[in-house]
Scaffold this active site. Structure first.
Site, mmCIF file in Angstrom:
data_model
loop_
_atom_site.group_PDB
_atom_site.id
_atom_site.type_symbol
_atom_site.label_atom_id
_atom_site.label_comp_id
_atom_site.label_asym_id
_atom_site.label_seq_id
_atom_site.Cartn_x
_atom_site.Cartn_y
_atom_site.Cartn_z
ATOM 1 C CG HIS A 170 2.138 7.770 -0.367
ATOM 2 N ND1 HIS A 170 1.487 8.761 0.330
ATOM 3 C CD2 HIS A 170 1.597 6.595 0.067
ATOM 4 C CE1 HIS A 170 0.592 8.194 1.155
ATOM 5 N NE2 HIS A 170 0.650 6.893 1.011
ATOM 6 C CG HIS B 257 -3.452 3.368 1.372
ATOM 7 N ND1 HIS B 257 -2.780 3.552 0.186
ATOM 8 C CD2 HIS B 257 -2.657 3.905 2.331
ATOM 9 C CE1 HIS B 257 -1.629 4.156 0.427
ATOM 10 N NE2 HIS B 257 -1.528 4.398 1.722
ATOM 11 C CG HIS B 258 -3.813 7.766 2.430
ATOM 12 N ND1 HIS B 258 -3.672 7.779 3.799
ATOM 13 C CD2 HIS B 258 -2.644 7.272 1.934
ATOM 14 C CE1 HIS B 258 -2.462 7.324 4.131
ATOM 15 N NE2 HIS B 258 -1.823 7.003 3.005
ATOM 16 C CE LYS C 281 4.070 6.721 3.617
ATOM 17 N NZ LYS C 281 3.957 6.281 5.008
ATOM 18 C CG ASP D 87 -2.081 2.294 6.812
ATOM 19 O OD1 ASP D 87 -1.084 1.747 7.328
ATOM 20 O OD2 ASP D 87 -2.007 3.211 5.969
ATOM 21 C CG HIS E 2 -0.380 0.083 2.517
ATOM 22 N ND1 HIS E 2 0.230 -0.989 3.114
ATOM 23 C CD2 HIS E 2 -0.255 1.116 3.391
ATOM 24 C CE1 HIS E 2 0.704 -0.626 4.304
ATOM 25 N NE2 HIS E 2 0.422 0.656 4.491
ATOM 26 C CG ASP E 3 2.151 3.700 2.871
ATOM 27 O OD1 ASP E 3 1.374 4.377 2.159
ATOM 28 O OD2 ASP E 3 2.129 3.726 4.115
#
Ligand SMILES: [Fe+2]
Ligand SMILES: [Fe+2]
Length: 359
Positions: free
Chosen positions: A240, A273-274, A215, A302, A211-212
């Site tokens: 990201h 996811h955000h 970054k 998360d 998911h990240d």
């Protein structure tokens, strides 16, 4: 191949013929069982499970062909040879459809009978060998597939881990994410969430560490800043989701669609996811059920983990009951309220994951 004699059951109501066949076949090296009707035959099947059956059609009570039809699903390995006085094409066709190897018409000589039994035995051996071969092949394919999946999974996980290593304050965050999402999604499946099947669970398990991944594209000064980000810095941080999902889109284009399952889910969780349930999230401001299910699940996990462990901008962790209260409070705004309901049922398991996989 074993050296044990092949076993044959002769189902024949005519006692003289039955006795002759028994003696003749024994003399020719077979282990022989006899039955005068289908009741007896069924008992022999249960007790001795012979390899071959020579079956008369005209029997007192249930006919041989009806018997064959009835026992066929239970004894798929049985090699069947039909014997009957009735030279009727439709019966032959029915017997063959039921998998009988051959059909001999009475009256026949003992020699003809022996040839037919030998032929049935050969076909039985051949079929058994083929089935064994097939089983070995299937096992090999399954094992190889599992090996490839393990290597694939490990590679992808290492990639995600590498991306994460720049801000490694989060330690085992990625491992925990797999288990939080798994716990939550499994309970949702139990609560008859139609979209969640075995494949979904496996894909989510494999995709959640990604998911990240975006970054990697965030400068150190922002990613590692031990204080609150300025609005401009936050804008950069938000990218990201786009960086990561673009990478995954490229990867999806490289593989055949049928193998892209978890990469597709990786793309969804990376990009969304955000997002917030009320539409206030980023990057697209999706609302409610527009947000992919996997991302709605992952965002709760998360959030939980971000608070359960210290972060560079917050040196102490938040106690479990407080995090649970915060998630409950944000049902319908940040999180999908229906998923929050399920989360509340499994919150203890989240705590156990956090305790088991500590940094
Ligand atoms: Fe993120
Ligand atoms: Fe995360």
């Amino acid at each position: 191949m074993s050296s044990e004699p092949v076993s044959v059951m002769v189902v024949e109501d005519e006692p003289v013929l039955r006795g002759m066949l028994e003696t003749w076949l024994k003399k020719n090296g077979y282990r022989v069982f006899v039955a005068a009707d289908t009741t007896e035959a069924e008992r022999v099947l249960e007790m001795a499970n012979p390899q071959l059956m020579m079956l008369d059609i005209c029997l007192p009570g249930e006919s041989g062909i009806d018997f064959l039809e009835r026992i066929n699903p239970t004894y798929p390995q049985l090699g069947v040879l039909i014997s009957s006085a009735e030279d009727e094409t439709s019966t032959v066709v029915r017997a063959m459809k039921l998998g009988a190897f051959d059909y001999i018409v009475k009256p026949y000589s003992l020699q003809t009978c022996l040839l037919a039994v030998k032929g049935a035995e050969e076909r039985w051996q051949l079929r058994t060998q083929m089935q064994r071969h097939q089983q070995v092949l299937e096992r090999t394919v399954t094992e190889r597939t599992r090996q490839i999946e393990t290597v694939q999974d490990t590679t992808v996980f290492l990639m995600a881990k590498l991306a994460q290593s720049r801000d490694d304050e989060t330690g085992m965050h990625l491992e925990r994410m797999r288990f939080y999402t798994n716990v939550l999604a499994k309970r949702m499946a139990k609560a008859s969430w139609q979209e969640i099947d075995e494949e979904f669970l496996l894909s989510l398990f494999r995709a959640s560490p990604l998911h990240d991944i975006g970054k990697v594209g965030i400068p150190d000064a922002i990613l590692l800043k031990p204080a609150k980000l300025t609005p401009e810095e936050f804008e950069t941080m938000k990218t990201h989701t786009g960086i990561g999902s673009a990478c995954l889109s490229d990867a999806i284009d490289q593989v055949p669609p049928e193998t892209a399952g978890f990469l597709q889910m990786g793309h969804l969780v990376t990009r969304y996811h955000h997002e917030n349930f009320d539409g206030s999230g980023y990057p697209e401001g999706l609302k409610g059920l527009q947000i992919p299910l996997a991302a709605r699940i992952l965002s709760i996990a998360d959030f939980y983990d971000a608070l359960a462990f210290p972060r560079i901008y917050r040196p102490t962790s938040v106690p479990h009951p407080e995090i649970v209260a915060m998630i409950r409070k944000q049902a319908g705004t940040k999180f999908d309220p229906e998923i929050v309901e399920i989360f509340l049922e499994v919150a203890d398991e989240f705590q156990k994951v956090a305790q088991r996989l500590t940094d």
